[in-house]
Design an enzyme around this catalytic site. Structure first.
Site, PDB file in Angstrom:
ATOM      1  N   ASP A  21     -18.211  39.468 -27.078  1.00  0.00           N
ATOM      2  CA  ASP A  21     -17.501  39.990 -25.910  1.00  0.00           C
ATOM      3  C   ASP A  21     -18.538  40.461 -24.892  1.00  0.00           C
ATOM      4  OD1 ASP A  21     -15.665  40.982 -24.148  1.00  0.00           O
ATOM      5  OD2 ASP A  21     -14.903  42.571 -25.453  1.00  0.00           O
ATOM      6  N   ASP A  47     -14.995  35.578 -20.776  1.00  0.00           N
ATOM      7  CA  ASP A  47     -16.084  36.446 -21.237  1.00  0.00           C
ATOM      8  C   ASP A  47     -16.057  36.762 -22.726  1.00  0.00           C
ATOM      9  OD1 ASP A  47     -13.846  38.025 -21.191  1.00  0.00           O
ATOM     10  OD2 ASP A  47     -14.764  39.710 -20.143  1.00  0.00           O
ATOM     11  N   GLU A  48     -15.310  36.009 -23.513  1.00  0.00           N
ATOM     12  CA  GLU A  48     -15.327  36.260 -24.951  1.00  0.00           C
ATOM     13  C   GLU A  48     -15.002  34.998 -25.738  1.00  0.00           C
ATOM     14  OE1 GLU A  48     -12.263  38.878 -26.547  1.00  0.00           O
ATOM     15  OE2 GLU A  48     -11.200  38.772 -24.634  1.00  0.00           O
TER      16      GLU A  48
END
Length: 365
Positions: free
Chosen positions: A10, A113-114
């Site tokens: 993350d 973003d993860e």
């Protein structure tokens, strides 16, 4: 059978971190990245913010005007979606290189973003080696992109996802099978990934406060209240059990646009006009990549900043703007019949994407 090892990566306050990287003078300041509507200078909502801003109570999703009141000295920046996406693409390529080779999906990007990655073969099921892999990932991302991430490592997706939040920012947390109860059971049941506020409220009404409380409840009782599928899942999740595989499918990607109305309104003509423009942008993007879609989603955000979403799944993939407008219009009619609070923002999104194979008639839908 080899012990499963899953990592969840993350990126830390991703959009704001990129802005800090591009302008190091921002690092000691409160940075707020906003989805601006264009109505006025700070009309819109907070997309993300750095940890300095969070110390003032600023959070994702709140109106930018409220964030300004919480910290008038904060730096407010507009979202630069294309730029952030290009950074994300490079990071995801780094992460893919650490996923297990061989058969089956071992990488799953779940947002810009993860991502999850499987490292069972690479580590031989050894969580000490998995920690080293995690540190290598952090080192490579820092060296190549000058950004930090938080990593959770566990025996499945559920545990690794929850572990990545344990030491943010720039942390790494390993939860081996032997550590499951010590990690999970003290947590408030609302912290269990997959439990929303409604379910958490029902559980607390039953006297279930911690994950341990949930794990110790009889599954029959849970099934009687939540249904067979949900009740069984709750019991398993509280025990750290999750056998869901990583999946990376062409159809998992979505393409969409969202925009702010000129004024808060329930006027169908005004809203439909915006939907037509958004649909045109979506179709243009699909055409440029020769993609068709099967799922249509319309999102509305009202003047109280509450968000509502409805989706329709078509019988087969299409690539027609006419179909997109027809289905979006039907969903809009449902929203208008159910809502009395004026709409502020409207979005159109398509999913179930695949390469075009021909187009059938509108009347087939």
């Amino acid at each position: 059978m080899m012990q499963r090892v899953v990592l969840h990566i993350d990126m830390d306050y991703f959009f704001a971190a990129i802005e800090e990287r591009e302008n190091p003078e921002l690092r000691e300041k409160a940075v707020v990245v906003c989805m601006l509507s264009g109505r006025s200078e700070l009309s819109g909502s907070v997309s993300t913010c750095n940890y300095v801003a969070r110390e003032f109570g600023i959070r994702s999703g709140m109106p930018c005007s409220r964030a300004k009141k919480l910290n008038p000295e904060a730096v407010f920046l507009p979202v630069r979606k294309d730029f952030y996406t290009s950074v994300s693409d490079r990071i995801m390529e780094i992460l893919r290189s650490y996923a297990d080779p061989g058969n089956g999906d071992s990488f799953e990007q779940i947002s810009v973003d993860e991502a999850f990655l499987e490292s069972s073969e690479r580590t031989g099921g050894d969580f000490r080696l998995a920690f080293e892999v995690g540190m290598q990932i952090k080192k490579e991302i820092k060296e190549k992109e000058n950004l930090t991430c938080s990593i959770g490592i566990g025996p499945n997706k559920l545990i690794s996802k929850m572990a990545s939040s344990a030491k943010k920012p720039d942390g790494i947390t390993v939860v081996s099978p032997q550590d499951l109860e010590a990690f999970l059971w003290p947590l408030n049941v609302s912290k269990l990934w997959g439990i929303g506020s409604v379910t958490a409220g029902k559980l607390q009404e039953m006297g279930i406060v911690t994950v341990k409380d949930l794990a110790e409840r009889d599954v029959i009782e849970l099934i009687s209240i939540f249904g067979k599928s949900r009740g069984t899942w709750l019991k398993q999740a509280a025990s750290g059990i999750d056998d869901s595989p990583l999946k990376e499918r062409d159809g998992s990607e979505q393409i969409g646009r969202i925009a702010t109305l000129p004024e808060d309104s329930l006027d169908k003509k005004l809203i439909s006009s915006l939907i037509e423009r958004l649909a045109g942008d979506v179709i243009e993007k699909l055409d440029s990549r020769e993609l068709s879609f099967r799922i249509v989603t319309v999102t509305v955000i009202n003047s109280n900043f509450r968000m509502y979403t409805k989706s329709r799944t078509l019988s087969h993939p299409v690539s027609s703007k006419e179909v997109l407008l027809q289905v979006s219009g039907e969903i809009l009619d449902e929203f208008l019949s159910e809502n009395r609070t004026e709409f502020r923002r409207v979005g159109v999104r398509v999913g179930g994407l695949q390469k075009k194979k021909g187009q059938k008639s509108l009347f087939d839908y």
